[in-house]
Write an enzyme that holds these catalytic residues in place. Structure first.
Site, PDB file in Angstrom:
ATOM      1  N   GLY A   1      35.454  39.062  35.681  1.00  0.00           N
ATOM      2  CA  GLY A   1      35.301  39.643  37.006  1.00  0.00           C
ATOM      3  C   GLY A   1      35.802  38.679  38.054  1.00  0.00           C
TER       4      GLY A   1
ATOM      5  N   ALA B   1      35.664  37.687  46.237  1.00  0.00           N
ATOM      6  CA  ALA B   1      36.450  37.229  47.375  1.00  0.00           C
ATOM      7  C   ALA B   1      36.835  35.765  47.238  1.00  0.00           C
ATOM      8  CB  ALA B   1      35.652  37.459  48.667  1.00  0.00           C
TER       9      ALA B   1
ATOM     10  N   GLY C   1      35.321  33.814  44.280  1.00  0.00           N
ATOM     11  CA  GLY C   1      34.888  33.334  42.973  1.00  0.00           C
ATOM     12  C   GLY C   1      35.354  34.236  41.859  1.00  0.00           C
ATOM     13  N   GLN C   2      35.133  33.771  40.638  1.00  0.00           N
ATOM     14  CA  GLN C   2      35.501  34.528  39.458  1.00  0.00           C
ATOM     15  C   GLN C   2      34.597  34.141  38.302  1.00  0.00           C
ATOM     16  OE1 GLN C   2      39.486  33.529  38.240  1.00  0.00           O
ATOM     17  NE2 GLN C   2      39.269  31.391  38.812  1.00  0.00           N
TER      18      GLN C   2
ATOM     19  N   ASP D   1      18.000  43.312  44.586  1.00  0.00           N
ATOM     20  CA  ASP D   1      19.054  44.263  44.179  1.00  0.00           C
ATOM     21  C   ASP D   1      18.835  44.669  42.730  1.00  0.00           C
ATOM     22  OD1 ASP D   1      21.242  45.871  44.371  1.00  0.00           O
ATOM     23  OD2 ASP D   1      22.714  44.281  44.097  1.00  0.00           O
TER      24      ASP D   1
END
Length: 1345
Positions: free
Chosen positions: A839, A842, A844-845, A1026
């Site tokens: 994934g 904006a 990070g990965q 969340d």
């Protein structure tokens, strides 16, 4: 008379018949009569043996080598006639020698018999081999008083038999005394006579023919018992009702028979059970083992006492005993004498014992300052805590917690460990022990002392230098017998002031003591001494006043042999005279004054005087000692002595002269060839050594290399640097080192690759263009960051774990102060193999990776790695580091995505390594399993019904579910998936998980595990914010893990923070108080958990299907309208959802109550499915209540028949047994029925298409024209915030996702780094913000994008 005789005979016949029919007592019976009157009968072989037996009752025959009628050769028949009605005849045709033996006729039920011994004379087989010979084994003992019988019986009574033994061979002949042979018994002799033999046999001669019996193996039977061991070996403690098992093991020599006897307390109940058996010995042991086990299934108080096991071999007896103590119930308590304070000195070993009274033995856990302690090389954890070498860092509060494993009762005790540190003087490690000071100057001497506890006192002492002994070569060359206090400075230097300053720095008591000397007039020794309760420390300062001679060496400080060397002693000619050089030889070390060595100046006569040359100038006299062609013998200690003209006192100075041995140049190591490209820099070092120091020259292609533009030679030409290499710089480079003894060479090849370098003008143009472009680029970045950046006090907390209380420290400072133990969490980057991306976001990965050695149970483990993209800012780097620290702070749990390690060291990107969940998020998984859902799976009929049930789902229902979930968002972690998780998992090993059917048991199990994980996060004082199915990941063995709890907030801290701009929030999962008042608590997470349950039992459908998220939705939600029951739920589960959706947060169940309730529901479902229990993929044991108050539908068929129960629109009543956890709940009332969003018809909303990369499941669709209406109504409605202890100022428009955690996509578009909204969603955000602003009067800023 005749008639009387006949009458008597008839009467006797009747009596006999009556006695036989009814049975006479044994005392009135006569033994049976045999047809032969002899006791011994001899017949020949191959003849027929026939014996008739008559008696008064039923008869049986017994014969040799047989049991009753078991042999077919033997014929037993009823016989008639005679004077008895009970008659049997035994017939054996063609008898053989082995038929020899006793033949017995007896009554069947009375032990009265008649016997005849029959010899079947068979000269071909004179010895009998019968089954009673025990397979040819004879057991003997070595006792001289014991005899043994070798059962070699004969078929002929008068044989001449001898016994043969081997090996060695020996023959025994009957002697009529102790050695004999009996044809009916065998050969008898003392056992010790054949104890040596391995086998024996009997031998007889008939007509010069020798006949032998079968071989008999001789086995010597022992008696020795080595030991008797009781297990458990120590005193046994039990509580009433427990099982007692005592094992008594005896080790004996081989061939020993053993009897066990137990002596135990008298008990009223007969419930002891004793089992004896042989034990197979260990391989290689020469011993036999016996085991006797005493078992009492349920002990009582009367079973308390001493238990003794007695083992007897006949000649030897051994015993062992133990004591069994029976308690009425389990208990635990600390014993007397437990200390609350322990003091230790640094470096010593510390033991903190635990004294307790307990049954059973407790589980002991140690904590230091609230953190658990594990055993390591410095600490040993157990019944006592042992610290091998205590350090200052070990000081703190140590808590021991004892837990009774049966009653789970806990007792705790805290011990404060104080580590005392002896005074440590910092300057001792920094300053040379001998310091020189200019005559007449003011000097300051300092002692910096660290100690714990604080110093009792610190004192200064002094003594004249000449009053102390001199020990050359020692760390402290001066030793003084007596020291004088600095206040008594008569004869020494005047002390102006002494003062001490105290400070506490990083937990250490620091004392700085200063001694100010007004004028340096006298050479002396000064000592500062510091004392505390842990010890003492001191520092001796050599205060050597310089006003005398000085020594220099020419031409170099370390000359080489065969060089000319000069020692120069320079002294003020107005002050000193009689300059003299001495050499300090071995004879000087033998001169003593008393017991201590004397200073050099007091023993000049013992030194070797040298001749020198005197030179003078206007100020100084210089005495020179010259060494032409110096040799190694010239090195040593040289003393320059000068006499004061006024006082006639001599001043001495010592100089050590070192002469280096000559050595030819040598280049250590080889120069490696280098390959580089044009424009790069080449550096090479010539590692040359030698004495004298060699001169180094560089050659290129055998031509001398000189410094030029771009060519730099440093460090005596050792280092060669070529900057901005050109094509022509390539070639063979030679390093040559030369001195007077010769030269050494080394070569290296420079290979230059790439196109020809551009001209200097072109380089200048390119450099200038690059500088200008860089300037504009930096300017552009500064402008953009100024526009987009929040003010200085803000930090991007959307992807941090904890928001701190603003009244304490700022958030960034608080996060930075969280500890990071690199020794525990740091993982080498070179053992991490990065794979495909999972994934991105904006900034990070998340990348799948293989970590080698991160887990002790596996060599290679698949993990997920969070890292920043290129160009990430410092604040983003700090945010990821803060998340790492908070993940460590939260800790480990089975049902959360756990931290495995991190890469934080310089030299590479920051990486956070977490667990990898191969099956993706729960929402996607459930949607993919809809066609494979069966409520029950255990029984064949029900399984088939389940498949039919699934097959009969209406096409309309399936189309509606697909439509609902088509716009499902991925997640809120700040990472957009590269492709759908289902596609990714098809490439992985997910086939095993996906091929199984999904059952109701699975759904309840998933719900239970999420509740367990949330219970853990709540215990760590964290709020998720969340909680949704997209943030639940599925791992192996159906273990679910909560991710994106990096978004969680610390409940101790104020979660209010203001964000600028518009952002998405998952409104469908948010509690009303969160939507309207921005209140985030654990109870708001419970509301989200109820929505998560709805997702699970709808198999991944989107909440509030068909409902337009507008002002009307918000109003109805606040008024109590709730979602309908999902299509795959049960009445109990839907009631649980309604409990989680209670409008009063305080009336919602806690996660601990939900864990208990779902555990009961899971157990009930498992039992209904035909199971006694269910194995959960959990680390904790689940205790189930027998009566959970649950009533599940028995099968899908019954569910379809009872349409009023399974109808999603059904309103559930508040029955007492519907939820077990409500018995102890704070709930006082519950609505009798619930209005759902389907009760009132809704208009189909206009569907607005949102791009996939920014699509969300938050349901934030609200028309802008509805803003005013909702704002006005919200002003009139009561605030949810009044119910909660704290209130958040966070805008509903703030980010609802952690942008650095999890594998799912967030609310940002990765391409534009901005949030894309529909007009309805943007309107809702503004509407809610305006409503809260009107309600609270607080001005809110828009959060950053």
């Amino acid at each position: 008379m005749e008639s009387k005789a006949l009458l008597a005979v008839a009467l006797w016949f009747c009596v006999e018949t009556r006695a036989a029919s009814v049975g006479l007592p044994g005392d009135f019976l006569h033994p049976p009569k045999l047809s032969t009157q002899k006791d011994i009968l001899t017949i020949l072989a191959n003849t027929t043996l026939q014996i008739t037996c008559r008696g008064q009752r039923d008869l049986d025959w017994l014969w040799p080598n047989a049991q009753r009628d078991s042999e077919e050769r033997v014929l037993v028949t009823e016989c008639g006639g005679g004077d008895s009605i009970f008659c049997k005849t035994l017939t054996i045709p063609r008898v053989v020698g082995n038929d020899t033996g006793a033949y017995k006729c007896s009554y069947r039920d009375v032990d009265i018999a008649s016997t005849v011994y029959v010899y079947v004379r068979d000269y071909r087989s004179p010895f009998i081999a019968s089954v009673s010979d025990q397979h040819g084994i004879v057991y003997i003992t070595e006792n001289k008083n014991k005899t043994v019988v070798i059962p070699c019986r004969g078929s002929i009574s008068n044989l001449n038999v001898s016994l043969c033994a081997r090996y060695p061979e020996k023959r025994f002949v009957p002697d009529g005394n102790r050695i004999s042979w009996d044809s009916e018994i065998g050969f008898t002799l003392p056992s010790y006579m054949i104890s040596y033999a391995g086998m024996v046999f009997c031998e007889a001669k008939i007509n010069d023919e020798t006949y032998q019996s079968i071989m008999y193996i001789v086995v010597v039977v022992g008696y020795r018992i080595y030991d008797v061991i009781l297990s458990p070996p120590h005193e046994i403690e039990l509580s009433a009702g427990e099982k007692l098992v005592l094992n008594c093991t005896a080790r004996t020599e081989l061939n020993v028979g053993l009897d066990f006897t137990w002596h135990s307390p008298p008990s009223k109940s007969h419930h002891k059970k004793i089992v004896n058996r042989d034990v197979k010995p260990f391989p290689g042991t020469v011993a036999k083992m016996f085991l006797s086990t005493l078992t009492i299934e349920s002990v009582t108080k009367s079973d308390q006492g001493e238990y003794t096991c007695v083992a007897s071999s006949g000649r030897m007896i051994k015993r062992n005993r133990t004591f069994v103590r029976v308690h009425t119930k389990p208990f635990i308590a600390f014993g007397s004498g437990m200390k609350s304070l322990v003091e230790a000195t640094v470096g010593s070993q510390v033991r903190i014992p635990v004294k307790y009274l307990s049954y059973p033995a407790p589980d002991i856990k140690w904590y230091r300052n609230g953190r658990p302690i594990e055993s390591n090389y410095t600490m040993i954890v157990g019944d006592e805590l042992t610290i091998m070498e205590v350090t200052e860092r070990d000081a703190g509060n140590y808590t021991v917690i004892l837990t009774n494993p049966i009653s789970m009762e806990k007792q705790s005790h805290m011990v404060s460990l104080v580590v005392n540190v002896p005074p440590q003087i910092g300057e001792k490690a920094l300053i040379s022990p001998m310091d020189s000071y200019q005559y007449g100057t003011m000097q300051t001497l300092t002692c910096t002392v660290y100690a714990n506890p604080p110093l009792h006192h610190i004192q200064w002492y002094w003594q004249l230098e000449e009053a102390c002994s001199y020990r050359p070569g020692q760390t402290s060359p001066y030793a003084c017998k007596e020291w004088r206090h600095v206040e008594d400075f008569q004869g020494g230097n005047k002390i102006e002031v002494t003062k001490n300053q105290y400070a506490l720095i990083e937990g250490k008591n620091k004392t700085v003591s200063t001694l100010v000397i007004q004028a340096a007039n006298v050479s002396a020794l000064y000592k500062c001494e510091a004392i505390n309760k842990a010890g003492r420390g001191e520092r001796v300062i050599s205060f050597h006043v310089i006003r005398g001679p000085e020594i220099t060496v020419q031409p170099a400080a370390q000359p080489t042999e065969q060089e000319s060397v000069s020692l120069l002693c320079t002294a003020d000619r107005n002050t000193f005279e009689n300059l003299t050089w001495y050499k300090l030889g071995s004879q000087a070390t033998s001169v003593h004054m008393g017991e201590s060595l004397t200073p050099v100046c007091k023993n000049l006569d013992a030194l070797w005087k040298l001749n020198g040359t005197m030179f003078s100038n206007s100020t100084n006299d210089i005495l020179i000692v010259a060494f032409q062609n110096a040799s190694l013998q010239d090195q040593g200690d040289y003393v320059c002595s000068a006499q004061d003209k006024k006082t006639k006192k001599r001043h001495c100075l010592v100089k050590q002269l070192i002469i280096l041995e000559r050595m030819a140049p040598m280049i250590t190591g080889n120069l490696e060839n280098q390959t580089t490209t044009i424009g790069e820099t080449i550096e090479v070092t010539c590692p040359a050594s030698g004495n004298p120091t060699p001169h180094i020259t560089w050659f290129k292609d055998n031509e001398t290399l000189v410094e030029d533009s771009g060519i730099v030679l440093r460090d005596g030409n050792r280092n060669l640097t070529i900057r901005r290499v050109r094509k022509e710089d390539g070639g063979l480079y030679t390093c040559q080192a030369c001195n007077v003894l010769g030269c050494a060479r080394a070569e290296t090849l420079f290979i230059i690759e790439g196109a020809q370098e551009k001209t200097n003008l072109e380089v200048i143009i390119l450099v200038g263009t690059a500088v200008i472009a860089m300037f504009f680029w930096l300017l552009l970045v500064i402008v953009l960051r100024t526009v987009k950046r929040a003010n200085e006090g803000e930090l991007k907390t959307g992807y941090l774990s904890i928001v701190m209380d603003p009244d304490e420290l700022p958030l960034d400072e608080r996060c930075e102060r969280l500890p990071y133990d690199a020794s525990k969490w740091e993982f080498p980057r070179d053992r991490l193999k990065l794979g495909k991306p999972l994934g991105r976001g904006a900034f990070g990965q998340v990348i799948e990776a293989d970590a080698f050695g991160i887990d002790k149970t596996a060599t290679c483990k698949t993990v997920a790695v969070k890292m920043l993209k290129e160009g990430a800012t410092h604040s983003e780097h700090r945010a990821l580091m803060s998340e790492l620290k908070i993940l460590i702070h939260i800790g480990h749990h089975l049902n959360v995505v756990n931290l495995l390690g991190a890469c934080t060291k310089p030299g590479g990107p920051l990486m956070v390594i977490v667990e990898f969940c191969k099956f993706g998020n729960l929402s996607t998984y459930l949607r993919g399993k809809r066609n494979e859902f069966v409520p029950y799976k255990s029984k064949g009929a029900r399984f088939r019904q389940g498949k039919d049930y699934v097959g009969e789902l209406s096409v309309d229902l399936k189309r509606r579910l697909d439509s609902i979930t088509s716009s499902q968002s991925s997640a809120s972690s700040g990472f957009v998936e590269e492709k759908s998780l289902s596609d990714v998992e098809e490439e992985e090993a997910s086939e095993e998980l996906y091929k199984d059917f999904l059952t109701l048991e699975h759904l309840i199990c998933y719900s239970f595990q999420v509740a367990k994980g949330m219970e853990f996060l709540a215990s760590r004082k964290c709020i998720h914010r969340d909680l949704a199915a997209r943030n639940i990941l599925l791992s192996e063995k159906n273990v679910v893990k909560i991710c994106d709890f990096g978004l969680a907030r610390d409940i101790y801290k104020d979660p209010d923070y203001v964000r600028k701009g518009d952002a998405r929030l998952p409104l469908k999962w948010m509690a009303p108080e969160t939507i309207f008042d921005r209140v985030y608590t654990i109870q708001s997470d419970v509301w989200s958990f109820g929505v998560l349950l709805w997702e699970i039992f709808s198999l991944g459908a989107s909440p509030y299907p068909g409902v337009k998220i507008d002002e009307e939705f918000c109003r109805r939600l606040k008024e109590g309208t709730r979602m309908r029951a999902p299509d795959y739920t049960t009445p109990e589960m839907y009631q649980t959802m309604l409990d989680c959706w209670h409008e009063d947060p305080n009336q919602r169940p806690s996660f601990s109550e939900l864990v208990e309730h779902l555990g009961n529901l899971l157990q009930a479902n498992a039992q209904q499915d035909g199971k006694d229990y269910i194995v959960l993929p959990m680390s904790e044991t689940l205790s189930m209540e027998e009566d959970s108050g649950l009533s599940l539908p028995t099968s899908p068929v019954s569910c379809m028949e009872e349409e009023e129960v399974c109808d999603p629109k059904f309103h559930y009543d508040n029955t007492a047994g519907i939820s077990h956890y409500l018995q102890n709940s704070k709930r006082k009332s519950r609505p009798v029925s619930v209005k759902t969003f389907e009760d009132i018809p809704l208009e189909e909303p206009e569907v607005k298409v949102i791009p996939d990369d920014s699509q969300t499941d938050s349901g934030m669709v609200l028309a802008s024209e509805e803003l005013k209406t909702l704002e006005d109504r919200n002003k009139l409605s009561p605030s949810f915030g009044g119910m909660m202890p704290s209130k958040s100022r966070e805008s509903v428009a703030s980010e609802g996702s952690n942008q650095t955690s999890g594998y799912q996509s967030g609310y940002h578009s990765d391409d534009t780094d901005t949030t894309v909204y529909s007009s309805d969603e943007a309107g809702l955000l503004k509407m809610v913000d305006a409503a809260v602003h009107a309600d609270s009067g607080t001005t809110l800023r828009s959060p950053p994008v």
